[in-house]
Design an enzyme around this catalytic site. Structure first.
Site, PDB file in Angstrom:
ATOM      1  N   HIS A  90       9.731   4.865  -4.658  1.00  0.00           N
ATOM      2  CA  HIS A  90       8.970   5.613  -5.238  1.00  0.00           C
ATOM      3  C   HIS A  90       8.680   6.787  -5.407  1.00  0.00           C
ATOM      4  O   HIS A  90       7.561   7.718  -5.544  1.00  0.00           O
ATOM      5  CB  HIS A  90       8.027   5.147  -6.825  1.00  0.00           C
ATOM      6  CG  HIS A  90       7.017   5.101  -6.163  1.00  0.00           C
ATOM      7  ND1 HIS A  90       5.905   4.752  -5.207  1.00  0.00           N
ATOM      8  CD2 HIS A  90       5.737   3.651  -6.360  1.00  0.00           C
ATOM      9  CE1 HIS A  90       4.756   4.192  -4.793  1.00  0.00           C
ATOM     10  NE2 HIS A  90       5.100   3.367  -5.529  1.00  0.00           N
ATOM     11  N   HIS A 119      -1.200  -8.410  -7.718  1.00  0.00           N
ATOM     12  CA  HIS A 119      -0.939  -7.377  -7.485  1.00  0.00           C
ATOM     13  C   HIS A 119       0.483  -7.531  -9.212  1.00  0.00           C
ATOM     14  O   HIS A 119       1.576  -7.933  -8.536  1.00  0.00           O
ATOM     15  CB  HIS A 119      -0.466  -6.867  -6.571  1.00  0.00           C
ATOM     16  CG  HIS A 119      -0.281  -4.888  -6.885  1.00  0.00           C
ATOM     17  ND1 HIS A 119      -0.649  -4.503  -8.231  1.00  0.00           N
ATOM     18  CD2 HIS A 119       0.091  -3.779  -6.027  1.00  0.00           C
ATOM     19  CE1 HIS A 119      -0.458  -3.459  -8.157  1.00  0.00           C
ATOM     20  NE2 HIS A 119      -0.024  -2.663  -6.439  1.00  0.00           N
ATOM     21  N   GLU A 172       2.259  -5.176  -9.343  1.00  0.00           N
ATOM     22  CA  GLU A 172       3.901  -3.652  -9.413  1.00  0.00           C
ATOM     23  C   GLU A 172       4.909  -5.015  -9.374  1.00  0.00           C
ATOM     24  O   GLU A 172       4.686  -5.948  -8.188  1.00  0.00           O
ATOM     25  CB  GLU A 172       3.201  -2.905  -8.276  1.00  0.00           C
ATOM     26  CG  GLU A 172       4.531  -1.497  -8.360  1.00  0.00           C
ATOM     27  CD  GLU A 172       3.264  -0.773  -8.118  1.00  0.00           C
ATOM     28  OE1 GLU A 172       2.643  -0.438  -7.004  1.00  0.00           O
ATOM     29  OE2 GLU A 172       4.882   0.439  -7.368  1.00  0.00           O
ATOM     30  N   HIS A 231      -4.453  -1.255  -5.164  1.00  0.00           N
ATOM     31  CA  HIS A 231      -3.545  -0.167  -5.852  1.00  0.00           C
ATOM     32  C   HIS A 231      -3.717   0.561  -7.481  1.00  0.00           C
ATOM     33  O   HIS A 231      -3.915   1.585  -7.293  1.00  0.00           O
ATOM     34  CB  HIS A 231      -2.132   0.340  -4.693  1.00  0.00           C
ATOM     35  CG  HIS A 231      -1.333   0.998  -5.147  1.00  0.00           C
ATOM     36  ND1 HIS A 231      -0.547   0.927  -5.741  1.00  0.00           N
ATOM     37  CD2 HIS A 231      -1.490   2.460  -5.786  1.00  0.00           C
ATOM     38  CE1 HIS A 231       0.566   1.579  -6.261  1.00  0.00           C
ATOM     39  NE2 HIS A 231       0.001   2.723  -6.135  1.00  0.00           N
ATOM     40  N   ASP A 245      -1.364  -4.898  -1.302  1.00  0.00           N
ATOM     41  CA  ASP A 245      -0.897  -3.544  -0.548  1.00  0.00           C
ATOM     42  C   ASP A 245      -2.196  -2.829   0.607  1.00  0.00           C
ATOM     43  O   ASP A 245      -1.777  -1.992   1.101  1.00  0.00           O
ATOM     44  CB  ASP A 245      -0.906  -2.073  -2.054  1.00  0.00           C
ATOM     45  CG  ASP A 245       0.543  -2.334  -2.651  1.00  0.00           C
ATOM     46  OD1 ASP A 245       1.740  -3.102  -1.848  1.00  0.00           O
ATOM     47  OD2 ASP A 245       0.439  -2.263  -3.405  1.00  0.00           O
ATOM     48  N   TYR A 270       1.536   5.348   4.667  1.00  0.00           N
ATOM     49  CA  TYR A 270       0.844   4.617   3.482  1.00  0.00           C
ATOM     50  C   TYR A 270      -0.118   4.753   2.689  1.00  0.00           C
ATOM     51  O   TYR A 270      -0.624   4.331   1.842  1.00  0.00           O
ATOM     52  CB  TYR A 270       0.862   2.571   4.347  1.00  0.00           C
ATOM     53  CG  TYR A 270       1.246   1.776   2.985  1.00  0.00           C
ATOM     54  CD1 TYR A 270       2.299   1.319   2.465  1.00  0.00           C
ATOM     55  CD2 TYR A 270      -0.162   0.930   1.948  1.00  0.00           C
ATOM     56  CE1 TYR A 270       2.049   0.805   1.755  1.00  0.00           C
ATOM     57  CE2 TYR A 270      -0.165   0.809   1.340  1.00  0.00           C
ATOM     58  CZ  TYR A 270       1.135   0.459   1.167  1.00  0.00           C
ATOM     59  OH  TYR A 270       1.194  -0.255  -0.388  1.00  0.00           O
ATOM     60  N   HIS A 328       3.306  -5.353   2.847  1.00  0.00           N
ATOM     61  CA  HIS A 328       4.575  -5.047   3.802  1.00  0.00           C
ATOM     62  C   HIS A 328       3.883  -4.832   4.917  1.00  0.00           C
ATOM     63  O   HIS A 328       2.737  -4.882   5.170  1.00  0.00           O
ATOM     64  CB  HIS A 328       4.127  -3.495   2.911  1.00  0.00           C
ATOM     65  CG  HIS A 328       4.497  -3.450   1.116  1.00  0.00           C
ATOM     66  ND1 HIS A 328       5.444  -3.581   0.866  1.00  0.00           N
ATOM     67  CD2 HIS A 328       3.208  -2.804   0.402  1.00  0.00           C
ATOM     68  CE1 HIS A 328       5.581  -3.369  -0.553  1.00  0.00           C
ATOM     69  NE2 HIS A 328       3.975  -3.088  -0.941  1.00  0.00           N
TER      70      HIS A 328
HETATM   71 FE1  FEO Z   1       1.893  -1.674  -5.515  1.00  0.00          FE
HETATM   72 FE2  FEO Z   1       3.233  -2.564  -3.082  1.00  0.00          FE
HETATM   73  O1  FEO Z   1       2.598  -2.455  -4.550  1.00  0.00           O
END
Ligand code: FEO
Length: 393
Positions: free
Chosen positions: A24, A78, A80, A145, A164, A192, A223
């Site tokens: 994004h 999360h 997302e 996040h 995150d 990040y 991640h």
């Molecule tokens: Fe806020 Fe990796 O998503």
């Protein structure tokens, strides 16, 4: 396709997105991973999922350990979609699974996927569930996040599944910090933080306080690589980044039309360097804004330059400033500069944007046409005391 063991009966079963180059708007030159984790116990528990286009590969990995239809709990830390995106597919196989999530998580998942038939268990901060021999405690970490975020702590193994937080966009065969370059891992964690977490630094500090009583031997983010040998290092970095403490250094960000604004940029650098303040120059045509804000994270002086084009700044500069404003860095000193032909509005617009960021401003520098040697010397002579006045150099 092999699962990677973290501890006895705890596995990484996520996926590596080798090809990802844009998340994004964030440039992800090293790719990324979506980390799902499996805990095999009396109640088989999966923590988070992967993006839907990687679902089949995740299932192949999972199936080497368990029958996915037997998953009892799916923890959704999360909403997302990089972490919840495979839920609709997974719930077709794990039909009896209960999704454990925060109150905002439940609302978000139902709103995203329009499902009223999934089983949910909504948890509060400090709530613990028993999955057999092991226990998982939840801590709600809103806005690290999104409002729904929470983290999960596997008490018997002292593993924090942090979603995150503490993540990095790195695609690698290696899964652990001690198998990978620590410098790159920390740099990517910093990038990040700057791009994803920075606006929520106050919430990060609250989350760190809530987690401070926990013994954490491993941080398994959603991640990138898993922290097991440098847990203290990454926690210390998060404390620094979330505190808005900055180094006494400069960052000059500009675009130029006929190289006059560039001349001013290099002259500003000379003024900083003459005071022993290390200063980096970035031309917006050649560097991605998501890389630039990684430098903003630790830099006190943010100088932004643009010539005037059609009564405004160049679009590269306005794009950068829009992005910067959204990330809300605190405790910075700003400087607007640029050359112009006749109208000269750009510098004022840059100044306004930096003020909106909340920066303390130094006097702007604005020169018509091509700056000559006398004007460049004057810039250094005026800027040096101004910098000294705000930096104590
Ligand atoms: Fe806020 Fe990796 O998503």
């Amino acid at each position: 396709m092999n699962p990677i063991k973290l501890k006895e009966n705890v596995y990484w079963v996520g996926e590596i997105d080798w090809d990802l180059r844009n998340f994004h708007g964030y440039s992800t030159q090293r790719g990324s991973t979506y980390n799902a984790y499996l805990i095999i116990d009396e109640k088989i528990t999966l923590i988070d999922t992967v993006r839907p286009y990687l679902y089949d590969r995740m299932m192949q990995r999972l199936s080497r350990l368990i029958d996915p239809s037997q998953i009892h709990y799916i923890i959704s830390n999360h909403v997302e979609m990089d972490h919840s995106g495979s839920l609709p597919l997974l719930m077709q196989t794990a039909k009896n699974a209960t999704i454990i999530t925060s109150p905002h998580g439940q609302k978000g998942l139902m709103a995203h996927y329009k499902r009223n038939d999934w089983n949910f268990k909504v948890v509060k901060s400090d709530e613990t569930i028993n999955i057999g021999k092991k226990n998982i405690k939840f801590v709600l970490t809103p806005l690290v996040h999104w409002p729904d975020n929470m983290v999960s702590y596997l008490a018997e193994d002292n593993i924090l599944f942090s979603n995150d937080a503490f993540g990095q966009h790195i695609a690698s065969y290696e899964r652990f910090d001690d198998e990978y370059s620590l410098g790159i891992a920390l740099d990517e964690a910093m990038k990040y933080y700057a791009n994803i977490v920075l606006p929520y630094s106050t919430q990060v500090q609250k989350a760190m306080d809530l987690l401070s009583p926990f013994t954490i031997n491993m941080i398994a983010p959603s991640h990138g690589i898993v922290w097991r040998s440098h847990v203290k290092d990454i926690i210390e970095e998060y404390k620094k980044w979330s505190s808005s403490k900055v180094d006494n250094k400069g960052l000059i960000i500009y675009d130029t039309m006929w190289k006059s604004t560039e001349k001013i940029a290099y002259t500003i650098q000379e003024a900083f360097e003459s005071l022993g303040i290390p200063t980096k120059i970035v031309n917006l045509r050649y560097e991605h804004i998501s890389d630039i804000v990684a430098d903003v994270l630790t830099t006190r002086f943010i100088c932004v330059g643009s010539p005037t084009l059609n009564s405004n700044m160049l679009p590269t500069v306005s794009g950068f400033l829009t992005y910067l404003k959204g990330l809300s860095p605190k405790n910075r000193i700003g400087l607007a500069f640029g050359s112009y032909g006749w109208g000269g509005q750009a510098v004022g617009h840059v100044e306004d944007e930096l003020k909106e960021c909340g920066f303390e401003m130094m006097e702007s520098i604005k020169i018509q046409y091509i700056p000559d040697e006398a004007q460049l010397t004057e810039i250094v002579n005026k800027l040096r005391p101004a910098i000294q006045g705000v930096s104590g150099s």
